[in-house]
Structure formats: C-alpha cells, structure tokens
Enzyme design. Sequence first.
Site, PDB file in Angstrom:
ATOM      1  N   GLU A   1       0.830  -1.206   0.000  1.00 43.51           N
ATOM      2  CA  GLU A   1       0.000   0.000   0.000  1.00 43.51           C
ATOM      3  C   GLU A   1       0.867   1.260   0.000  1.00 43.51           C
ATOM      4  O   GLU A   1       0.618   2.197  -0.763  1.00 43.51           O
ATOM      5  CB  GLU A   1      -0.948  -0.022   1.193  1.00 43.51           C
ATOM      6  CG  GLU A   1      -1.939  -1.170   1.128  1.00 43.51           C
ATOM      7  CD  GLU A   1      -3.282  -0.849   1.744  1.00 43.51           C
ATOM      8  OE1 GLU A   1      -4.198  -0.472   0.994  1.00 43.51           O
ATOM      9  OE2 GLU A   1      -3.405  -0.992   2.976  1.00 43.51           O
TER      10      GLU A   1
ATOM     11  N   GLU B   1      -4.700  -8.690   2.924  1.00 44.53           N
ATOM     12  CA  GLU B   1      -5.725  -8.343   3.911  1.00 44.53           C
ATOM     13  C   GLU B   1      -6.939  -9.268   3.880  1.00 44.53           C
ATOM     14  O   GLU B   1      -7.453  -9.673   4.931  1.00 44.53           O
ATOM     15  CB  GLU B   1      -6.164  -6.884   3.712  1.00 44.53           C
ATOM     16  CG  GLU B   1      -5.172  -5.855   4.227  1.00 44.53           C
ATOM     17  CD  GLU B   1      -4.012  -5.609   3.277  1.00 44.53           C
ATOM     18  OE1 GLU B   1      -3.163  -4.766   3.592  1.00 44.53           O
ATOM     19  OE2 GLU B   1      -3.951  -6.267   2.209  1.00 44.53           O
TER      20      GLU B   1
END
Length: 268
Positions: free
Chosen positions: A122, A142
């Site tokens: 990210e 995730e």
Amino acid sequence: MTSGTEHLTVERAGATLVLTLNRPEAKNALSLPMLVGLHDGWAQADEDDDIRSVVLTGAGGVFCAGMDLKALAGGDGMAGQHYRDRLKADPDLHWKAMLRHHRPRKPVIAAVEGHCVAGGTEILQGTDIRVAGHGATFGLFEVRRGLFPIGGSTVRLARQVPRTHALEMLLTGRPYTAEEAARIGLIGRVVPDGTALETALEIAELINANGPLAVEAVKASVYETAEMTEADGLKSELERGWPIFATADAKEGSKAFAEKRPPVYRRA
C-alpha cells in the site's frame, strides 16, 4: 530537521534523503515510531529545498510486511505508545505517513528487497519510481485475514495496473514475485538481490542533476492531470509548464548546454 525514530532511519546521500524502515526483527512491520518517522521524513523533504529526491527502503533485506498483526492480536497494541500524543495532535498522521493523504513534492523512489506485502504494497503505491530485488515479494494479503486494504489500494491499484490484475491481487490475497509485479506494472525495474538501494540512488542522482523546479512541476502535472480529460489535462499542463521557461534555471540549462558544462541550478 528530523533525526528519525527508533524504527525509521533518516540519512542524507547528497541531495537525496534516504528513509529506511528499521525494524528488521519484525520484517519492518508498521509501528507508531515508524509512522511518526515517515510523516516527519516526508515533511523534511518538502520543506528543505536542498533535498531533490527521496529514497524509501527497508533494513535487513526486507521492505515492509504491513501492520503488526501479532501485536494487535495479543492486545498489547502497537509499539511506541509514547507517540500517541502525535496521533492525538494530528489524527491523519498515519495516513500521511503511508502516503495515502499526502504526496511529497519531490520524487520518491522505492528500493524494495524481500517482503513488500499488505501495508508495504500500500505504501509502495504512493511512491513514484519503484525498483525491486529479484527475490522481492508483493501482495495485498488483507482479505486472507478478513481485513480490508484501507491504505488506498481499492482506489489506487486499478489506476496503476490493469483492473483485472488489480482485482486478482486484491481478491486472492496471493503473493506476487518481483518479475510478475514488473510484468503487470506495479514496479518498474527488477535488479539482482541486494542492489535495489544502489540502483534507486543511481536513479535519484540522475533526477538530482536536473532542474529542481522543472522536476517538481513535471511530477505535479502528471498526478493532477491523471483523472482529467485530455483537453483539460493539456490546458493544465500549459499552466504548469510555461512558467518554467521563464526561470533562471531554464536559462542556465540552455547556457550550460551551449557551453558544454554541467548546469548549476539554483531553484530560481
């Protein structure tokens, strides 16, 4: 000038600021000291005109394994609780640190070795140029933990790689090799293991040799026109670009070329 924190090392390499995620015993998992250090590092790069580029890397042959899930699962919270006052003073600090809510005006080059997953991938999406060692691993894990990649990936990734690749990465949570990451466009260059930082610094030196006003204007134009129509983007480009031609740096660049010498830029 920031001096970093216990989990974020700040060094100068000429006109380049080198930010090193420095928690190798935890695969550089994100911590409050690391986030505070990153936030302050980006601020230093923005404020210091002598800094012309930034390199982001990780210590111990690892980039970043994302959030410290073990600490959170254990109920102990993240390391560095003494930085809580910084978060209270600026509730957006962690998003700025992860380049979700902040874009540095100087070029940011990522030098990746080893794991660059979850929060690491990210943060990577907020950088401008990306170099990785052959053995680096990428991915957004995730969903495998029942979590959401809230660092910006559901917005940014499909704007940086083809949507089919973005959705596969987001929905499968599988790991990607450096070669596959390069093939889909997540990173720009794969180099031998252990040489990503060296290569990133070489790229930074090429950038540093250029007119800083021009470099910053070019970066700003690329991002601010990304979602515009072509007509609006071209109009915006002229508004950014024309003033550069009137600068002393532009005149110095042309003069140095004619005189066959390196230019001396003064941000003027």
